[in-house]
Motif scaffolding. Structure first.
Motif, PDB file in Angstrom:
ATOM      1  N   SER A  89      -9.757  11.812   3.366  1.00  0.00           N
ATOM      2  CA  SER A  89     -10.773  11.370   2.335  1.00  0.00           C
ATOM      3  C   SER A  89     -11.200   9.674   2.489  1.00  0.00           C
ATOM      4  CB  SER A  89     -11.995  11.547   1.665  1.00  0.00           C
ATOM      5  OG  SER A  89     -10.613  11.307   0.387  1.00  0.00           O
ATOM      6  N   THR A  90     -10.300   9.225   2.608  1.00  0.00           N
ATOM      7  CA  THR A  90     -10.296   7.220   2.845  1.00  0.00           C
ATOM      8  C   THR A  90      -9.514   6.777   3.570  1.00  0.00           C
ATOM      9  OG1 THR A  90      -8.627   7.099   0.241  1.00  0.00           O
ATOM     10  CG2 THR A  90     -11.061   7.554   0.518  1.00  0.00           C
ATOM     11  N   ARG A  91      -9.079   5.744   3.692  1.00  0.00           N
ATOM     12  CA  ARG A  91      -7.778   5.410   5.423  1.00  0.00           C
ATOM     13  C   ARG A  91      -7.909   4.167   4.386  1.00  0.00           C
ATOM     14  NH1 ARG A  91      -9.182   6.960  10.205  1.00  0.00           N
ATOM     15  NH2 ARG A  91     -11.670   8.095  10.703  1.00  0.00           N
ATOM     16  N   MET A  92      -6.096   3.589   4.500  1.00  0.00           N
ATOM     17  CA  MET A  92      -5.452   2.753   3.768  1.00  0.00           C
ATOM     18  C   MET A  92      -6.142   1.677   5.114  1.00  0.00           C
ATOM     19  SD  MET A  92      -3.873   1.177   1.887  1.00  0.00           S
ATOM     20  CE  MET A  92      -2.443   3.076   0.888  1.00  0.00           C
ATOM     21  N   VAL A  93      -5.908   0.202   4.149  1.00  0.00           N
ATOM     22  CA  VAL A  93      -5.634  -1.280   5.222  1.00  0.00           C
ATOM     23  C   VAL A  93      -4.826  -2.417   5.296  1.00  0.00           C
ATOM     24  CG1 VAL A  93      -7.771  -3.143   6.103  1.00  0.00           C
ATOM     25  CG2 VAL A  93      -8.266  -0.367   5.855  1.00  0.00           C
ATOM     26  N   LEU A  94      -4.591  -2.709   6.018  1.00  0.00           N
ATOM     27  CA  LEU A  94      -3.377  -3.422   5.134  1.00  0.00           C
ATOM     28  C   LEU A  94      -4.381  -4.812   5.707  1.00  0.00           C
ATOM     29  CD1 LEU A  94      -0.097  -2.100   5.856  1.00  0.00           C
ATOM     30  CD2 LEU A  94      -0.882  -2.540   3.644  1.00  0.00           C
ATOM     31  N   LEU A  95      -3.735  -5.725   5.382  1.00  0.00           N
ATOM     32  CA  LEU A  95      -4.813  -7.276   5.677  1.00  0.00           C
ATOM     33  C   LEU A  95      -3.483  -8.272   5.509  1.00  0.00           C
ATOM     34  CD1 LEU A  95      -7.839  -7.126   3.952  1.00  0.00           C
ATOM     35  CD2 LEU A  95      -7.645  -6.636   6.364  1.00  0.00           C
ATOM     36  N   ALA A  96      -3.822  -8.976   6.390  1.00  0.00           N
ATOM     37  CA  ALA A  96      -2.524 -10.333   6.427  1.00  0.00           C
ATOM     38  C   ALA A  96      -2.538 -10.662   6.945  1.00  0.00           C
ATOM     39  CB  ALA A  96      -1.010  -9.649   6.905  1.00  0.00           C
ATOM     40  N   ARG A  97      -1.978 -12.121   5.638  1.00  0.00           N
ATOM     41  CA  ARG A  97      -2.281 -13.659   6.796  1.00  0.00           C
ATOM     42  C   ARG A  97      -0.855 -14.400   7.272  1.00  0.00           C
ATOM     43  NH1 ARG A  97      -6.138 -19.181   4.824  1.00  0.00           N
ATOM     44  NH2 ARG A  97      -5.196 -20.528   7.173  1.00  0.00           N
ATOM     45  N   THR A  98      -0.840 -15.401   8.136  1.00  0.00           N
ATOM     46  CA  THR A  98       1.296 -15.237   8.920  1.00  0.00           C
ATOM     47  C   THR A  98       1.045 -16.344   8.506  1.00  0.00           C
ATOM     48  OG1 THR A  98       0.204 -15.826  11.149  1.00  0.00           O
ATOM     49  CG2 THR A  98       0.573 -13.373   9.965  1.00  0.00           C
ATOM     50  N   GLU A  99       0.952 -17.736   8.446  1.00  0.00           N
ATOM     51  CA  GLU A  99       0.733 -18.848   8.686  1.00  0.00           C
ATOM     52  C   GLU A  99       2.071 -19.583   7.130  1.00  0.00           C
ATOM     53  OE1 GLU A  99      -1.323 -23.431   7.658  1.00  0.00           O
ATOM     54  OE2 GLU A  99      -2.735 -21.536   7.325  1.00  0.00           O
ATOM     55  N   PRO A 100       2.846 -20.011   7.434  1.00  0.00           N
ATOM     56  CA  PRO A 100       4.252 -20.286   6.336  1.00  0.00           C
ATOM     57  C   PRO A 100       3.240 -21.301   4.999  1.00  0.00           C
ATOM     58  CG  PRO A 100       4.344 -20.506   9.127  1.00  0.00           C
ATOM     59  CD  PRO A 100       3.362 -20.422   8.927  1.00  0.00           C
ATOM     60  N   GLY A 101       3.939 -20.981   4.262  1.00  0.00           N
ATOM     61  CA  GLY A 101       2.952 -21.550   3.120  1.00  0.00           C
ATOM     62  C   GLY A 101       1.996 -20.978   2.202  1.00  0.00           C
ATOM     63  N   ALA A 102       1.225 -19.832   3.475  1.00  0.00           N
ATOM     64  CA  ALA A 102       0.041 -19.671   2.975  1.00  0.00           C
ATOM     65  C   ALA A 102      -0.293 -18.040   3.351  1.00  0.00           C
ATOM     66  CB  ALA A 102      -1.399 -19.909   3.821  1.00  0.00           C
ATOM     67  N   THR A 103       1.089 -17.285   3.233  1.00  0.00           N
ATOM     68  CA  THR A 103       1.155 -15.570   3.462  1.00  0.00           C
ATOM     69  C   THR A 103       0.705 -14.713   2.662  1.00  0.00           C
ATOM     70  OG1 THR A 103       3.082 -15.353   3.200  1.00  0.00           O
ATOM     71  CG2 THR A 103       3.330 -16.269   5.450  1.00  0.00           C
ATOM     72  N   TRP A 104      -0.276 -14.423   3.277  1.00  0.00           N
ATOM     73  CA  TRP A 104      -0.102 -12.999   1.697  1.00  0.00           C
ATOM     74  C   TRP A 104      -0.911 -11.617   2.964  1.00  0.00           C
ATOM     75  CZ3 TRP A 104      -5.223 -10.804   2.677  1.00  0.00           C
ATOM     76  CH2 TRP A 104      -5.693 -11.777   3.719  1.00  0.00           C
ATOM     77  N   CYS A 105       0.017 -10.538   1.839  1.00  0.00           N
ATOM     78  CA  CYS A 105      -0.651  -9.128   2.150  1.00  0.00           C
ATOM     79  C   CYS A 105      -1.813  -9.245   1.025  1.00  0.00           C
ATOM     80  CB  CYS A 105       0.413  -8.267   2.500  1.00  0.00           C
ATOM     81  SG  CYS A 105       0.327  -7.065   3.806  1.00  0.00           S
ATOM     82  N   GLU A 106      -2.542  -7.786   1.609  1.00  0.00           N
ATOM     83  CA  GLU A 106      -3.621  -6.903   0.591  1.00  0.00           C
ATOM     84  C   GLU A 106      -3.482  -5.837   1.319  1.00  0.00           C
ATOM     85  OE1 GLU A 106      -6.401 -10.284  -1.053  1.00  0.00           O
ATOM     86  OE2 GLU A 106      -6.726  -8.268  -0.071  1.00  0.00           O
ATOM     87  N   ARG A 107      -3.642  -4.467   0.506  1.00  0.00           N
ATOM     88  CA  ARG A 107      -4.028  -3.002   1.160  1.00  0.00           C
ATOM     89  C   ARG A 107      -5.783  -2.839   0.204  1.00  0.00           C
ATOM     90  NH1 ARG A 107       0.395  -2.071  -2.118  1.00  0.00           N
ATOM     91  NH2 ARG A 107       0.316  -0.953  -4.454  1.00  0.00           N
ATOM     92  N   LEU A 108      -5.577  -1.754   0.562  1.00  0.00           N
ATOM     93  CA  LEU A 108      -7.489  -1.615   0.031  1.00  0.00           C
ATOM     94  C   LEU A 108      -7.052  -0.181   0.687  1.00  0.00           C
ATOM     95  CD1 LEU A 108     -10.215  -2.988   1.511  1.00  0.00           C
ATOM     96  CD2 LEU A 108      -8.388  -4.171   2.148  1.00  0.00           C
ATOM     97  N   GLU A 109      -8.450   0.838   0.134  1.00  0.00           N
ATOM     98  CA  GLU A 109      -8.888   1.957   0.745  1.00  0.00           C
ATOM     99  C   GLU A 109     -10.478   1.565   1.165  1.00  0.00           C
ATOM    100  OE1 GLU A 109      -7.585   5.278   0.227  1.00  0.00           O
ATOM    101  OE2 GLU A 109      -5.175   4.643   0.177  1.00  0.00           O
ATOM    102  N   ILE A 110     -10.169   2.533   2.385  1.00  0.00           N
ATOM    103  CA  ILE A 110     -11.699   2.458   3.160  1.00  0.00           C
ATOM    104  C   ILE A 110     -12.301   3.697   3.088  1.00  0.00           C
ATOM    105  CG2 ILE A 110     -11.646  -0.609   3.668  1.00  0.00           C
ATOM    106  CD1 ILE A 110     -11.804   1.068   6.861  1.00  0.00           C
ATOM    107  N   THR A 111     -13.826   4.347   3.046  1.00  0.00           N
ATOM    108  CA  THR A 111     -13.975   5.385   3.851  1.00  0.00           C
ATOM    109  C   THR A 111     -14.425   5.633   4.967  1.00  0.00           C
ATOM    110  OG1 THR A 111     -16.836   4.780   2.789  1.00  0.00           O
ATOM    111  CG2 THR A 111     -15.129   6.044   1.413  1.00  0.00           C
ATOM    112  N   HIS A 112     -14.763   4.374   6.061  1.00  0.00           N
ATOM    113  CA  HIS A 112     -15.317   4.260   7.624  1.00  0.00           C
ATOM    114  C   HIS A 112     -15.155   2.885   7.380  1.00  0.00           C
ATOM    115  CE1 HIS A 112     -17.862   4.471  10.895  1.00  0.00           C
ATOM    116  NE2 HIS A 112     -17.809   6.069  10.625  1.00  0.00           N
ATOM    117  N   PRO A 113     -14.580   2.876   9.061  1.00  0.00           N
ATOM    118  CA  PRO A 113     -13.963   1.631   9.987  1.00  0.00           C
ATOM    119  C   PRO A 113     -15.174   0.536   9.991  1.00  0.00           C
ATOM    120  CG  PRO A 113     -13.139   3.685  10.689  1.00  0.00           C
ATOM    121  CD  PRO A 113     -13.986   4.504   9.977  1.00  0.00           C
ATOM    122  N   ALA A 114     -15.771   0.927  10.259  1.00  0.00           N
ATOM    123  CA  ALA A 114     -17.018  -0.036   9.744  1.00  0.00           C
ATOM    124  C   ALA A 114     -17.769  -0.584   9.026  1.00  0.00           C
ATOM    125  CB  ALA A 114     -19.197   1.074   9.757  1.00  0.00           C
TER     126      ALA A 114
END
Length: 307
Positions: A89-114
């Motif tokens: 019923s929900t969708r996992m989303v992964l967000l990431a930033r690639t810049e050295p020294g400022a990399t991060w990754c988060e995960r969250l759940e959404i109900t609609h791609p919009a």
């Protein structure tokens, strides 16, 4: 050409496929897609040839997401669990930033791609935005986008399955990574280090290295933070110095890239574009010449004033 499958059985792929022809003479460095950030949406099935061609999300939403991702320098991808068509019923989303020294990754759940319309611009706007839970271990994306090219499905899926058996939920099958002729293709987030032509055992070595804060050099196509020249330059310096720590280097892209070590050392990397005979960029496509970027000389230039 054979690759091990997830069941330790060989997967045979014809010598005329795009990946087999590329492996004859095309170098890997400099072939990773350029992206300062990634937005990966769990979408188990129904992928089009291009994830934002409207097949999966509808023309209007796909066009708007594509425009926002392009404006932000973000790569938008679909992900799914290896070997399973899981509908939730929900969708996992992964967000990431690639810049050295400022990399991060988060995960969250959404109900609609919009919901991603407002999220996409935040991925490269600054530090981790706190939209979801932080992800501490590397995320593994293995291209299995069969609608895009058969090599991704035939070679990628067994690798994804084997990695999932060892690394569990850190592993996802993903849509087109850019360059299916380098299949199997794998991206590690949040750094964006991208690999090609690795079998399951080598891919596992790359994941273990990333988990330990190191860069695995075999099969490395580049860090997606940089353009092709910057990727080639970083790999050339890493190869020369034997330095494998993840965030030791930054790159000043340009006609002659300069690679900086965080201890103040720097190297100027001369590059040139080669001209290779025509071959298909994807299976069934008309042959076209390819122009790989290669490093020709690495020159230490000492500590540079970066202004």
């Amino acid at each position: 050409m054979s690759e091990p499958s997830g069941n330790n059985e060989p997967v045979t792929i014809a010598a005329t496929t795009c990946s087999a022809l590329s492996a004859l003479d095309e170098p890997l460095p400099g072939t990773a897609a350029t992206a300062l950030g990634y937005v990966c949406l769990e979408f188990p099935s129904g992928w089009g040839r291009d994830v934002l061609d409207g097949t999966a999300l509808g023309a209007g939403l796909a066009a708007e997401l594509s425009a926002r991702a392009d404006a932000a320098g973000v790569r938008f991808m679909f992900i799914r669990r290896p070997g399973r068509d899981v509908v939730r019923s929900t969708r996992m989303v992964l967000l990431a930033r690639t810049e050295p020294g400022a990399t991060w990754c988060e995960r969250l759940e959404i109900t609609h791609p919009a919901e991603l319309l407002d999220i996409v611009p935040q991925v490269v706007a600054g530090p981790s935005p706190g939209l979801g839970a932080p992800v501490g271990e590397p995320v593994v994306l293995v291209c299995a986008h069969g609608r895009r090219d058969q090599c991704c499905a035939v070679l990628g899926r067994p690798v994804a399955g084997a990695l999932a058996a060892e690394f569990g939920d850190a592993v996802w099958e993903c849509s087109h990574t850019g360059g299916h002729r380098f299949a199997p293709s794998m991206i590690l987030l949040p750094t964006g280090y991208t690999y090609g032509r690795l079998d399951a055992a080598q891919s596992a070595d790359a994941v273990r290295a990333a988990t330990a804060g190191r860069v695995y050099l075999p099969g490395l196509r580049g860090r997606s933070t940089w353009d092709a020249s910057g990727q080639v330059a970083e790999i050339a310096v890493r190869t020369l110095t034997g330095t494998d720590h993840l965030d030791e280097f930054t790159v000043d892209d340009g006609t002659v890239p300069v690679v900086h070590h965080r201890d103040g050392r720097a190297w100027r990397v001369d590059i040139e574009k080669r001209d290779l005979p025509p071959r298909p960029a994807s299976c069934g496509a008309a042959p076209k010449p390819v122009y790989p970027v290669v490093a020709t000389r690495v020159t230490p230039v000492g500590a540079l004033d970066r202004g």
